[in-house]
Write a protein that holds these residues in place. Structure first.
Motif, PDB file in Angstrom:
ATOM      1  N   ILE A 148      34.973 -32.563 -32.766  1.00  0.00           N
ATOM      2  CA  ILE A 148      34.573 -33.158 -31.567  1.00  0.00           C
ATOM      3  C   ILE A 148      35.039 -33.156 -29.630  1.00  0.00           C
ATOM      4  O   ILE A 148      34.456 -32.522 -29.130  1.00  0.00           O
ATOM      5  N   PHE A 149      36.191 -33.727 -30.263  1.00  0.00           N
ATOM      6  CA  PHE A 149      37.155 -33.291 -28.916  1.00  0.00           C
ATOM      7  C   PHE A 149      36.980 -32.417 -28.312  1.00  0.00           C
ATOM      8  O   PHE A 149      36.779 -31.572 -26.828  1.00  0.00           O
ATOM      9  N   LEU A 150      37.334 -31.393 -29.127  1.00  0.00           N
ATOM     10  CA  LEU A 150      37.560 -29.645 -29.102  1.00  0.00           C
ATOM     11  C   LEU A 150      36.280 -29.164 -28.700  1.00  0.00           C
ATOM     12  O   LEU A 150      36.051 -28.206 -27.537  1.00  0.00           O
ATOM     13  N   LEU A 151      34.977 -29.437 -29.634  1.00  0.00           N
ATOM     14  CA  LEU A 151      33.927 -28.872 -28.907  1.00  0.00           C
ATOM     15  C   LEU A 151      34.125 -29.843 -27.187  1.00  0.00           C
ATOM     16  O   LEU A 151      33.152 -28.699 -26.891  1.00  0.00           O
ATOM     17  N   TRP A 152      33.391 -30.452 -26.902  1.00  0.00           N
ATOM     18  CA  TRP A 152      33.397 -31.573 -25.749  1.00  0.00           C
ATOM     19  C   TRP A 152      33.932 -30.692 -24.541  1.00  0.00           C
ATOM     20  O   TRP A 152      33.511 -30.458 -24.034  1.00  0.00           O
ATOM     21  N   PHE A 153      35.149 -30.060 -25.262  1.00  0.00           N
ATOM     22  CA  PHE A 153      36.034 -29.978 -23.478  1.00  0.00           C
ATOM     23  C   PHE A 153      35.415 -28.028 -23.662  1.00  0.00           C
ATOM     24  O   PHE A 153      35.336 -27.706 -22.389  1.00  0.00           O
ATOM     25  N   ALA A 154      35.089 -27.405 -24.628  1.00  0.00           N
ATOM     26  CA  ALA A 154      34.803 -25.958 -24.682  1.00  0.00           C
ATOM     27  C   ALA A 154      33.552 -26.087 -23.615  1.00  0.00           C
ATOM     28  O   ALA A 154      33.347 -25.208 -23.015  1.00  0.00           O
ATOM     29  N   THR A 175      32.945 -24.497 -20.190  1.00  0.00           N
ATOM     30  CA  THR A 175      32.246 -23.039 -19.809  1.00  0.00           C
ATOM     31  C   THR A 175      31.448 -24.256 -18.706  1.00  0.00           C
ATOM     32  O   THR A 175      30.709 -23.299 -18.143  1.00  0.00           O
ATOM     33  N   TRP A 176      30.589 -25.096 -18.579  1.00  0.00           N
ATOM     34  CA  TRP A 176      29.822 -25.440 -18.148  1.00  0.00           C
ATOM     35  C   TRP A 176      30.097 -25.262 -16.215  1.00  0.00           C
ATOM     36  O   TRP A 176      29.832 -24.463 -15.199  1.00  0.00           O
ATOM     37  N   ALA A 177      31.883 -25.801 -15.890  1.00  0.00           N
ATOM     38  CA  ALA A 177      32.628 -25.363 -14.849  1.00  0.00           C
ATOM     39  C   ALA A 177      32.465 -24.048 -14.929  1.00  0.00           C
ATOM     40  O   ALA A 177      32.477 -23.827 -13.539  1.00  0.00           O
ATOM     41  N   HIS A 178      32.477 -22.917 -15.696  1.00  0.00           N
ATOM     42  CA  HIS A 178      32.921 -22.215 -15.641  1.00  0.00           C
ATOM     43  C   HIS A 178      31.352 -21.538 -15.055  1.00  0.00           C
ATOM     44  O   HIS A 178      31.524 -20.844 -14.557  1.00  0.00           O
TER      45      HIS A 178
END
Length: 104
Positions: free
Chosen positions: A67-73, A77-80
């Protein structure tokens, strides 16, 4: 808020104008991030993951870690997409993932 019935319409529109998307993006890019809360959140998550691993709960460990890995990804992506690059994009994603500790 103070209203002056004699002020010109252009002045009133300028005062009440919302910042544009580009202005908000530029402000986010220039803003310095406070990562203290994110460090606390990452420490809490690390402790929880260590406890889950030590207790022999590999399924729970995989779910919480995933869950935390997915949230970070997603945050990265949003920042990119927001045209943020490099270290600042990583810091924004890290803060978005673990910054919830500021509310504790």
């Amino acid at each position: 808020m103070y209203f002056d019935e004699n002020e010109p319409q252009s002045v009133r529109e300028e005062r009440f104008a919302a910042p544009t998307w580009a202005e908000r993006r530029a402000a986010r890019g220039a803003a310095r991030l406070d990562l203290r809360a994110a460090h606390v959140g990452a420490a809490i998550v690390t402790v929880v993951l260590v406890v889950l691993g030590w207790a022999g709960k590999p399924t729970a460990l995989a779910v919480v870690g995933g869950i935390f890995l997915l949230w970070f990804a997603i945050a990265l992506t949003w920042a990119h997409i927001d045209e943020d690059r490099g270290r600042h994009a990583l810091q924004r994603a890290y803060n978005a993932t673990f910054g919830w500790a500021d509310n504790i």
